[in-house]
Design an enzyme around this catalytic site. Structure first.
Site, PDB file in Angstrom:
ATOM      1  N   SER A   1      68.301  -9.383  14.994  1.00 50.26           N
ATOM      2  CA  SER A   1      68.608 -10.230  13.843  1.00 50.26           C
ATOM      3  C   SER A   1      68.498 -11.705  14.227  1.00 50.26           C
ATOM      4  CB  SER A   1      69.994  -9.871  13.299  1.00 50.26           C
ATOM      5  OG  SER A   1      70.159 -10.325  11.982  1.00 50.26           O
TER       6      SER A   1
ATOM      7  N   ASP B   1      67.548  -4.667   9.270  1.00 44.12           N
ATOM      8  CA  ASP B   1      68.200  -5.418  10.345  1.00 44.12           C
ATOM      9  C   ASP B   1      68.552  -4.518  11.540  1.00 44.12           C
ATOM     10  OD1 ASP B   1      70.338  -6.814  11.850  1.00 44.12           O
ATOM     11  OD2 ASP B   1      70.280  -8.247  10.201  1.00 44.12           O
TER      12      ASP B   1
END
Length: 258
Positions: A41, A155
Site C-alpha cells: 500500500s 490493497d
C-alpha cells in the site's frame, strides 16, 4: 568481508506513509545501505520511489504535490467509490523509472487477489505504476484493478500489511521493517457508532496481522503516530519527523547487525 544484503519492508498506512520517508532520511544520513525493498500500500509508493533511484529529499518534494484529489477520482463503478487511476499518472510523471526491469534497487509491491485471497507480489518485470496502484487499492474505497490474468487486485494490506516475507524472498538477509500500524490508533477514542466500531475493529485486525509478520524482521521501526489518522495528508511534515525520530532510535542496533 562480504556484507549481508539489507532489505527494507514498508507497511501500509495511508497518509501515514509519509513517516516512511523520515525513516529513509535517517537511514541515508547514517550511511545505512538498502539493497532490496518491498512495500505494501503506502509502503509500495515510497518503496517504489526509493527503488527508482530517488533520495529521501526527492521523495519529500514529490510528496508535497500529493493530495487526495490529485491521486483519486470518482469511479462511477459499483465496486468502489473511487478510482486511483490518477495515482498511476502521478507516478508516471514524477518517478524517473516506470518499469521494474529498470529499477536501481530490486523491489516488490504486494497486492491481494480479491477472489482467492492469495498474496500477489509484483517484482522483476512489468509496469511499476500498475503494481503500486494495485497495492494501494483499498477495498470498498478504490475499484479493484484487473490484471492480465483477469484477477481482481486489492490493497496488499488485506493479506500482508507488513511485507517481510516478500523482501526475504528478494534475498534479504537482514530485514529492517517499518510498521505504521503497530502503534495503534488513539485518534478513534471510544467509538460511539456502528461505523466507528467497524472501522476501529478493522484497524485492530490489520494491526494484529502486521505484528504477526514481525518475526521475519531483524529490526522493527515503529513510529509513534497513533494520534494521526491515515487520511491526514496535511500532517506530512509531522509524520516525516516522527519517522526520522523512530529510525534514529534504532540506528545503533542496525549498525550492530551490519
Amino acid at each position: 568481508m562480504i556484507r549481508k544484503k539489507i532489505g527494507l519492508a514498508l507497511s501500509g498506512g495511508g497518509a501515514r506513509g509519509f513517516a516512511h520517508i523520515g525513516v529513509l532520511k535517517s537511514l541515508a544520513e547514517h550511511s545505512i545501505p538498502i539493497d532490496l525493498v518491498a512495500g505494501t500500500s503506502a509502503g509500495s509508493f515510497v518503496g517504489g520511489a526509493l527503488a527508482a533511484g530517488m533520495s529521501a529529499g526527492e521523495i519529500i518534494e514529490i510528496g508535497k504535490k500529493i493530495t487526495w484529489f490529485g491521486v483519486a477520482g470518482f469511479s462511477y463503478s459499483p465496486r468502489g467509490l473511487l478510482s486511483n487511476a490518477a495515482l498511476g499518472t502521478f507516478i508516471e510523471q514524477n518517478f524517473p523509472i516506470n518499469r521494474f526491469e529498470d529499477l536501481k534497487i530490486p523491489f516488490a509491491a504486494v497486492a491481494c487477489d480479491l477472489e482467492t485471497g492469495d498474496e500477489v507480489v509484483f517484482r522483476d518485470s512489468g509496469d511499476l505504476a500498475f503494481a503500486i496502484r494495485a497495492s494501494c487499492a483499498i477495498p470498498g474505497v478504490f475499484v479493484p484493478l484487473e490484471d492480465e490474468q483477469g484477477r481482481s487486485l486489492i490493497d496488499g494490506g488485506a493479506i500482508s500489511p507488513m511485507p517481510t516475507k516478500a523482501v526475504r524472498k528478494l534475498g534479504a538477509e537482514i530485514v529492517i521493517a517499518v510498521d505504521l500500524t503497530s502503534c495503534g490508533s488513539t485518534f478513534w477514542g471510544k467509538p460511539t457508532t456502528l461505523i466507528g466500531t467497524f472501522f476501529q475493529a478493522a484497524m485492530l485486525m490489520i494491526r494484529t496481522a502486521s505484528k504477526n509478520q514481525h518475526y521475519r524482521a531483524s529490526i522493527v521501526i515503529e513510529p509513534q503516530i497513533a494520534h494521526i489518522r491515515p487520511d491526514e495528508i496535511a500532517k506530512r511534515d509531522e509524520l516525516i519527523d516522527l519517522g526520522e525520530k523512530a529510525a534514529l532510535e534504532k540506528i545503533d542496533a542496525i549498525k550492530d547487525l551490519i
